[in-house]
Design a protein around this motif. Structure first.
Motif, PDB file in Angstrom:
ATOM      1  N   ASP A   1      17.647   4.914  12.089  1.00 51.93           N
ATOM      2  CA  ASP A   1      16.308   4.890  12.687  1.00 51.93           C
ATOM      3  C   ASP A   1      16.347   4.500  14.160  1.00 51.93           C
ATOM      4  OD1 ASP A   1      16.944   2.210  12.540  1.00 51.93           O
ATOM      5  OD2 ASP A   1      15.308   1.666  11.193  1.00 51.93           O
ATOM      6  N   GLY A   2      17.535   4.519  14.760  1.00 49.33           N
ATOM      7  CA  GLY A   2      17.667   4.172  16.167  1.00 49.33           C
ATOM      8  C   GLY A   2      17.804   2.693  16.443  1.00 49.33           C
ATOM      9  N   THR A   3      17.725   1.850  15.397  1.00 49.09           N
ATOM     10  CA  THR A   3      17.803   0.403  15.600  1.00 49.09           C
ATOM     11  C   THR A   3      19.133  -0.178  15.156  1.00 49.09           C
ATOM     12  OG1 THR A   3      16.932  -0.185  13.404  1.00 49.09           O
ATOM     13  CG2 THR A   3      15.321   0.258  15.149  1.00 49.09           C
ATOM     14  N   SER A   4      20.090   0.657  14.739  1.00 48.07           N
ATOM     15  CA  SER A   4      21.360   0.150  14.229  1.00 48.07           C
ATOM     16  C   SER A   4      22.092  -0.636  15.304  1.00 48.07           C
ATOM     17  CB  SER A   4      22.240   1.292  13.741  1.00 48.07           C
ATOM     18  OG  SER A   4      22.681   2.079  14.824  1.00 48.07           O
ATOM     19  N   GLU A   5      22.981  -1.489  14.868  1.00 51.62           N
ATOM     20  CA  GLU A   5      23.715  -2.319  15.828  1.00 51.62           C
ATOM     21  C   GLU A   5      24.646  -1.493  16.700  1.00 51.62           C
ATOM     22  OE1 GLU A   5      24.020  -6.578  13.603  1.00 51.62           O
ATOM     23  OE2 GLU A   5      24.667  -4.783  12.567  1.00 51.62           O
ATOM     24  N   VAL A   6      25.224  -0.422  16.149  1.00 47.01           N
ATOM     25  CA  VAL A   6      26.088   0.391  16.991  1.00 47.01           C
ATOM     26  C   VAL A   6      25.269   1.123  18.043  1.00 47.01           C
ATOM     27  CG1 VAL A   6      26.046   2.425  15.481  1.00 47.01           C
ATOM     28  CG2 VAL A   6      27.984   2.042  16.990  1.00 47.01           C
ATOM     29  N   ALA A   7      24.061   1.579  17.695  1.00 50.77           N
ATOM     30  CA  ALA A   7      23.202   2.231  18.689  1.00 50.77           C
ATOM     31  C   ALA A   7      22.827   1.246  19.790  1.00 50.77           C
ATOM     32  CB  ALA A   7      21.949   2.792  18.022  1.00 50.77           C
ATOM     33  N   ARG A   8      22.502   0.024  19.416  1.00 52.60           N
ATOM     34  CA  ARG A   8      22.143  -0.988  20.420  1.00 52.60           C
ATOM     35  C   ARG A   8      23.355  -1.432  21.224  1.00 52.60           C
ATOM     36  NH1 ARG A   8      20.021  -5.618  17.603  1.00 52.60           N
ATOM     37  NH2 ARG A   8      20.513  -4.730  15.582  1.00 52.60           N
ATOM     38  N   LEU A   9      24.536  -1.454  20.601  1.00 57.96           N
ATOM     39  CA  LEU A   9      25.759  -1.785  21.331  1.00 57.96           C
ATOM     40  C   LEU A   9      26.046  -0.746  22.404  1.00 57.96           C
ATOM     41  CD1 LEU A   9      28.422  -3.386  21.691  1.00 57.96           C
ATOM     42  CD2 LEU A   9      29.392  -1.981  19.858  1.00 57.96           C
ATOM     43  N   LEU A  10      25.885   0.527  22.082  1.00 61.18           N
ATOM     44  CA  LEU A  10      26.104   1.582  23.070  1.00 61.18           C
ATOM     45  C   LEU A  10      25.072   1.520  24.188  1.00 61.18           C
ATOM     46  CD1 LEU A  10      27.009   4.553  20.681  1.00 61.18           C
ATOM     47  CD2 LEU A  10      28.561   3.022  21.915  1.00 61.18           C
ATOM     48  N   GLU A  11      23.821   1.205  23.841  1.00 59.12           N
ATOM     49  CA  GLU A  11      22.795   1.035  24.872  1.00 59.12           C
ATOM     50  C   GLU A  11      23.134  -0.156  25.771  1.00 59.12           C
ATOM     51  OE1 GLU A  11      20.107   2.850  25.611  1.00 59.12           O
ATOM     52  OE2 GLU A  11      20.539   4.324  24.067  1.00 59.12           O
ATOM     53  N   GLN A  12      23.692  -1.213  25.190  1.00 61.78           N
ATOM     54  CA  GLN A  12      24.092  -2.383  25.972  1.00 61.78           C
ATOM     55  C   GLN A  12      25.126  -1.994  27.010  1.00 61.78           C
ATOM     56  OE1 GLN A  12      24.939  -6.323  23.984  1.00 61.78           O
ATOM     57  NE2 GLN A  12      27.011  -5.972  24.713  1.00 61.78           N
ATOM     58  N   PHE A  13      26.069  -1.128  26.644  1.00 59.71           N
ATOM     59  CA  PHE A  13      27.078  -0.665  27.594  1.00 59.71           C
ATOM     60  C   PHE A  13      26.452   0.198  28.688  1.00 59.71           C
ATOM     61  CE2 PHE A  13      29.729   2.916  28.889  1.00 59.71           C
ATOM     62  CZ  PHE A  13      30.791   2.256  29.482  1.00 59.71           C
ATOM     63  N   ILE A  14      25.587   1.122  28.301  1.00 57.22           N
ATOM     64  CA  ILE A  14      25.009   2.061  29.266  1.00 57.22           C
ATOM     65  C   ILE A  14      24.196   1.340  30.331  1.00 57.22           C
ATOM     66  CG2 ILE A  14      23.321   3.937  29.497  1.00 57.22           C
ATOM     67  CD1 ILE A  14      24.313   4.968  26.780  1.00 57.22           C
TER      68      ILE A  14
ATOM     69  N   PRO B   1      17.818  -8.046  10.173  1.00 56.24           N
ATOM     70  CA  PRO B   1      16.767  -8.640  11.012  1.00 56.24           C
ATOM     71  C   PRO B   1      16.266  -7.684  12.086  1.00 56.24           C
ATOM     72  CG  PRO B   1      18.922  -9.511  11.617  1.00 56.24           C
ATOM     73  CD  PRO B   1      19.134  -8.666  10.398  1.00 56.24           C
ATOM     74  N   LEU B   2      15.270  -8.141  12.834  1.00 58.42           N
ATOM     75  CA  LEU B   2      14.720  -7.352  13.932  1.00 58.42           C
ATOM     76  C   LEU B   2      15.824  -6.917  14.891  1.00 58.42           C
ATOM     77  CD1 LEU B   2      11.497  -9.415  14.709  1.00 58.42           C
ATOM     78  CD2 LEU B   2      11.555  -7.037  13.913  1.00 58.42           C
ATOM     79  N   PRO B   3      15.701  -5.723  15.474  1.00 63.60           N
ATOM     80  CA  PRO B   3      14.557  -4.810  15.415  1.00 63.60           C
ATOM     81  C   PRO B   3      14.543  -3.876  14.203  1.00 63.60           C
ATOM     82  CG  PRO B   3      16.178  -3.923  16.889  1.00 63.60           C
ATOM     83  CD  PRO B   3      16.712  -5.251  16.444  1.00 63.60           C
TER      84      PRO B   3
END
Length: 673
Positions: A312-325, A435-437
């Protein structure tokens, strides 16, 4: 022999991550109480330094923060960040509890790491700027088996374009003291090896990889670089390969070699700790490349994926990649990801309960014999703003020739364990809350391997496992998404994992002519679905996600995974329905795959999959990123119209994205624009 299910008493300790709980609670882990494990933690509103100080009060000898995090990283206080660490079992168990005292919101467990492969005294080194010419774009790569000495990655016969390579699966160079795990290779050192090991214009590549720590046959250490073809070399050849006779490409390379262990066993050993460390290392290096004092753009290719996760776009790997970008706001960073190869894997199901017919739904899980890796099934509950969320469903599991489990409901503290005749745990069914998000409940079925080469290993039975879900507080429009975690062994590795799959009789595998159906039949009532198999890594807002097509018949490759994603109120914008576009993955149904670099200079081999489609996009993106004014995904939609490859009009955006992109790769002529 399967004997009984029990509900262990976990007290007030409610686990956060089901896989971490299962691995730490296994009989195998009891022998590793003092061993070091790699892990990735989701750290809440605190700094790394504050977290380390808190841990030191109770577990002073059980935490190691990698040297990749400098003083600025450690003191920065952020509202959530992902950190790669090394830790021992007592600390990991303490962190993997809801409401723990360290501010840790989640824990993902990697692999056991030998004490000899960690440098506790390593410290961050100096990172001076690297001045480059106008038009330079840095090419980043994270993969396994990167044969960096291949001629396509050289600037000349004895000089390399690889400015930085972190080789994680090797003992650290303690004399350098700049890496907690693995070994750092820089351009000067690589050039020295290229010069000293070249005889009569031919490089002794076996000696090169032995010197750089990528192969060590005497120690029995496996490396894909030892094989005729390796995934990482093939991918990097497509994305960043140029003939060395092209004297100036403006495409320096920074890369990280992942440990084969996290690639070989995808079932329980999480890739995230190694990926998190790799992204941290490359982020620091990428920011060094400057032109006139300003960072030059970066294009990073990561040709990996998974079946599991919330999608759903909230996975930890998706957020990890956004953190890098977004780590360096001054630098434009684009990333390419594959859509995944699981379209026909039968690893996804959707459970919906009609108001008029609120009956149970059963899924037949086929667990294969000779499966040396664990199998995991995830049942993701709907999103809810309530705290705690509603008790949506209850689940029971019946193993082959064994008793049905007691009911596990979608609420905290629910857990059942299946034991063999010796009392050892061979399966676990438990509820956790992401947990959130994400804010969604998760019921996980973890099944131990069905075979092992080690004596006295607890083994689960192969055959049909029946997963029965019964509705409780769930509306007809709400759905439970079920995913089987990928656990098959990838090509090139010794046989180990065999992919479990759903085997419901209602699933239509073949069409009227006997070919596999690439899409679900209209109005198909079967809960097992092809739709929605988009890679669990590919849900973020920024990366370009690429599907694969077959050139000869102008069709999407049958395995190329589709959307749509699961949309919740927490899904970040702009959300996606499927891949952004499609690129070449197969020449034809007979000539599968595409050509690219083999593991040795002068060799070219074939690999298929969406993994080989997305580096083609990365290659074209490196020519366009500097002057494109908008986002990467906007550019790719434009590229699909500027370099079109016609695909059938009835193939929806959930499979093709904006369309096919015709990207030619010529290593000899395609110099940087």
């Amino acid at each position: 022999m399967v004997t009984k299910w029990t509900a262990p008493d976990t007290g007030d300790h409610i686990p956060i991550d089901a896989l971490t709980f299962r691995r730490l609670a296994s009989d195998f882990a009891s022998f590793l109480d003092t061993a070091w494990w790699s892990a990735m933690i989701d750290l809440g509103d605190t700094s790394i330094a504050e977290f380390a100080a808190s841990v030191a009060q109770r577990f002073p000898q059980d935490l190691l923060i990698p040297a990749a995090y400098d003083e600025a990283d450690r003191t920065a206080r952020k509202d959530g960040q992902f950190i790669a660490i090394f830790a021992r079992k007592p600390l990991l168990e303490a962190m993997n509890h809801t409401g723990n005292e360290f501010g840790v919101r989640n824990v993902h467990l990697g692999m056991v790491t030998s004490e000899d492969w960690l440098d506790h005294d390593a410290a961050p080194g100096e990172l001076p700027d690297i001045e480059v010419a106008p038009g330079t774009v840095v090419m980043g790569m994270i993969d396994d088996g990167l044969a960096i000495a291949h001629e396509l990655f050289r600037a000349s016969r004895e000089t390399t374009r690889v400015e930085y390579c972190a080789v994680l699966p090797t003992p650290p160079d303690t004399s350098a003291g700049d890496a907690t795990q693995g070994r750092i290779l820089r351009k000067d050192e690589i050039d020295t090896y290229l010069h000293s090991l070249t005889y009569s214009d031919l490089l002794d590549e076996e000696a090169f990889y032995a010197r750089t720590g990528q192969t060590d046959l005497a120690q029995g250490k496996f490396s894909p670089v030892s094989l005729r073809r390796s995934h990482g070399t093939h991918i990097m050849g497509i994305a960043a390969g140029f003939d060395p006779d092209i004297t100036e490409t403006g495409r320096p390379i920074i890369c990280t070699v992942l440990p084969p262990r996290v690639v070989e066993d995808t079932s329980g050993i999480s890739l995230l700790p190694s990926l998190c460390l790799a992204l941290q290392l490359l982020s620091k290096q990428a920011s060094r490349f400057k032109c006139g004092g300003h960072p030059v753009p970066l294009v990073l290719n990561f040709s990996f994926g998974n079946f599991s996760g919330p999608h759903d776009g909230t996975s930890e790997v998706a957020r990890l990649l956004e953190q890098f970008i977004t780590d360096d706001p001054a630098q434009k960073r684009w990333m390419t990801l594959p859509s995944g190869n699981g379209n026909l894997a039968r690893s996804h199901a959707v459970l919906q309960f009609d108001e008029a017919d609120r009956q149970e739904i059963s899924l037949d899980l086929r667990v294969l014999p000779d499966d040396k890796t664990a199998s995991h099934v995830e049942l993701w509950m709907p999103y809810s703003e309530q705290s705690p969320p509603p008790n949506y469903v209850s689940v029971t599991v019946t193993p082959p020739f064994g008793p049905e489990s007691a009911t596990v409901e979608a609420r905290q503290g629910q857990i059942q364990m299946l034991h063999d005749s010796d009392g050892r745990v061979i399966a676990t069914l438990l509820y956790t809350f992401e947990p959130l998000p994400t804010a969604r409940g998760l019921i996980t079925l973890a099944i131990e391997p069905t075979a092992s080469l080690k004596p006295d290993t607890p083994l689960a039975p192969s055959g049909r496992w029946k997963i029965t879900t019964r509705p409780k507080v769930i509306a007809p429009y709400e759905q439970i998404d079920v995913w089987i975690r990928r656990d098959e062994t990838l090509p090139g590795y010794r046989p180990g994992g065999r992919q479990s799959f759903f085997d419901n009789a209602c699933y239509e595998r073949f069409g009227p002519l006997g070919r596999p159906l690439p899409v679900d039949p209209p109005d198909d009532p079967c809960p097992v679905r092809r739709a929605g198999m988009l890679s669990g890594f590919a849900g973020g807002t920024s990366p370009m996600v690429v599907a694969g097509y077959t050139a000869q018949n102008h069709q999407l490759s049958d395995y190329s995974a589709a959307g749509p994603m699961t949309h919740t109120p927490m899904t970040p914008e702009p959300s996606r329905n499927g891949p952004d576009a499609s690129a070449l993955a197969d020449e034809s149904l007979v000539r599968w795959g595409v050509l690219s670099a083999g593991s040795r200079s002068g060799s070219y081999v074939r690999l298929d999959g969406t993994s080989v489609a997305c580096p083609r996009v990365a290659r074209l993106a490196s020519d366009k990123i500097t002057h494109w004014p908008s986002t990467a995904r906007d550019w790719l939609a434009h590229a699909a119209s500027e370099h079109p490859f016609e695909l059938p009009p009835d193939t929806g955006e959930t499979r093709t994205g904006a369309g096919g992109v015709d990207i030619q790769v010529d290593w000899r002529k395609n110099a940087a624009k």
